[in-house]
Motif scaffolding. Structure first.
Motif, short mmCIF file in Angstrom:
data_model
loop_
_atom_site.label_atom_id
_atom_site.label_comp_id
_atom_site.label_asym_id
_atom_site.label_seq_id
_atom_site.Cartn_x
_atom_site.Cartn_y
_atom_site.Cartn_z
N LEU A 87 48.52 77.38 38.63
CA LEU A 87 49.58 77.77 39.57
C LEU A 87 48.89 78.27 40.83
CD1 LEU A 87 51.88 79.74 37.08
CD2 LEU A 87 52.32 77.47 38.04
N ASP A 88 49.18 77.65 41.96
CA ASP A 88 48.44 77.92 43.20
C ASP A 88 49.29 78.50 44.31
OD1 ASP A 88 46.11 76.68 42.20
OD2 ASP A 88 46.81 74.72 42.83
N ILE A 89 48.71 79.45 45.03
CA ILE A 89 49.13 79.77 46.39
C ILE A 89 47.90 79.58 47.25
CG2 ILE A 89 50.14 81.45 47.97
CD1 ILE A 89 51.33 82.92 45.63
N GLU A 90 47.94 78.62 48.15
CA GLU A 90 46.80 78.32 49.01
C GLU A 90 47.20 78.53 50.47
OE1 GLU A 90 44.03 75.05 46.85
OE2 GLU A 90 45.88 74.27 47.72
N PHE A 91 46.37 79.24 51.20
CA PHE A 91 46.60 79.54 52.61
C PHE A 91 45.66 78.69 53.44
CE2 PHE A 91 47.35 83.18 49.91
CZ PHE A 91 48.63 83.57 50.26
N LEU A 92 46.21 77.96 54.40
CA LEU A 92 45.45 77.00 55.19
C LEU A 92 45.26 77.53 56.60
CD1 LEU A 92 47.38 73.79 54.05
CD2 LEU A 92 45.51 74.99 52.88
N GLY A 93 44.00 77.71 57.00
CA GLY A 93 43.70 78.21 58.32
C GLY A 93 43.99 77.19 59.41
#
Length: 345
Positions: free
Chosen positions: A115-121
């Motif tokens: 289960l992912d929460i990914e923050f993209l710069g």
């Protein structure tokens, strides 16, 4: 002609609504117990880039030209609620990914859950974005990602991000606002995560894909890139993932977890989620009919959402951003235009 007054009014109304939503959700959220870094996590890689605070309540993860860094929960959990307040790196953050996620890939390499929460710069002056995803039983070819913009600048203050995982549902939260729910259905079969997982936090160089499809790379002129984690919450039944039969003690723990306020979305929470998804979601696999001609079994097609998206799962019209990045960008443009004698309309 675009009216600055109308834009400012819309921004103000959006912020008022956001504050109203936050107040209503905070009052219904169960109190959780926070842990220190060493109570909750251990270094995963590049210990030299992991910097706990003197009181051990905060940990800073660094990315520099030598390496990124990551931490892993000291235990495995059979379902749970996992949360952290996170502050993103400032400056030029193109190519950077900060992730907060659960996984068991180190134990179940070929059939892992995640289960992912990914923050993209992004490049300087453009907003961070983030996405959520779910894999079950190694279903990496059937990614279930959704992508969003934020209504705030995640580099100026910490914001809370949470993952709820129970036998019947999964909920992703941002600042106590439920932004996505996956309800388990029989049709999902093994695609629903069901094996014990660890919790991870990482920062790393994803220049090959994270920003503009890989066109914008990490610029190490701005290193080190620092992300900060605090208010660490790990609530669930601690287990040994190699046990063939999980401890019966988890039965009571899971029942207690599912009875918590955050395990069920209230009517006010539904309104909050609708507000977020219709305003800030810009891709959903459930509306991607090119990739999935038949939507996956857990998808609930919401007409008000469906009307916003093309068959590719992307928005029909360009998203208008009304968050803090937008206001700051307008202020900068006004100053530049004033110096040039140009009207900001």
């Amino acid at each position: 002609m675009h009216s600055p007054l109308r834009s400012n009014r819309l921004t103000f109304l959006s912020l008022v609504l956001y504050c109203f939503i936050i107040i209503n959700n905070v009052t219904t959220t169960t109190t959780t117990t926070t842990l220190t870094f060493h109570e909750a996590y251990s270094p995963l890689f590049s210990k030299f880039n992991i910097h706990p605070s003197p009181d051990d309540k905060t940990v800073r993860l660094l990315l520099n030209r030598f390496s990124g860094s990551g931490i892993i929960s000291s235990d495995y959990y059979n379902y749970g609620f996992f949360s952290a307040s996170i502050k993103m790196p400032s400056q030029h953050a193109a190519g950077i990914v900060v992730a907060f996620y659960t996984s068991n890939v180190d134990t179940f390499e070929k059939n892992h859950d995640e289960l992912d929460i990914e923050f993209l710069g992004n490049i300087k002056g453009k907003p961070w974005r983030f996405q959520t995803n779910m894999y079950g039983n190694g279903s990496v070819s059937r990614g279930r990602e959704e992508r969003y913009r934020m209504w705030f600048d995640p580099t100026t203050h910490s914001h809370r991000y949470s993952i709820l995982w129970t036998p019947t549902n999964i909920i992703f939260y941002v600042d106590n606002i439920p932004i996505r729910e996956v309800v388990r259905t029989a049709g999902m079969r093994g695609d629903y995560p069901s094996k014990p997982m660890s919790v991870y936090a990482t920062i790393w160089d994803a220049s090959s894909w994270a920003t503009d499809g890989g066109k914008e790379k990490v610029n190490y002129k701005y290193e080190p890139f620092v992300t900060e984690f605090k208010d660490l919450v790990l609530e669930g039944c601690i287990v040994d993932p190699t046990d063939q039969i999980l401890s019966s003690n988890c039965t009571d723990n899971i029942a207690e977890l599912m009875a918590k306020d955050y395990s069920n979305i209230t009517s006010e929470g539904r309104k909050s989620m609708k507000w977020f998804r219709e305003k800030y979601m810009y891709y959903s696999y459930c509306y991607d009919n090119i990739r999935y001609p038949v939507p996956p079994p857990e998808c609930v097609i919401v007409p008000s959402e469906r009307n916003l998206f093309k068959n590719s799962g992307r928005l029909r019209s360009k998203m208008k951003f009304h968050g803090s990045h937008h206001r700051r960008g307008r202020a900068n443009r006004r100053r530049r235009n004033k110096n040039k004698g140009v009207s900001d309309v």
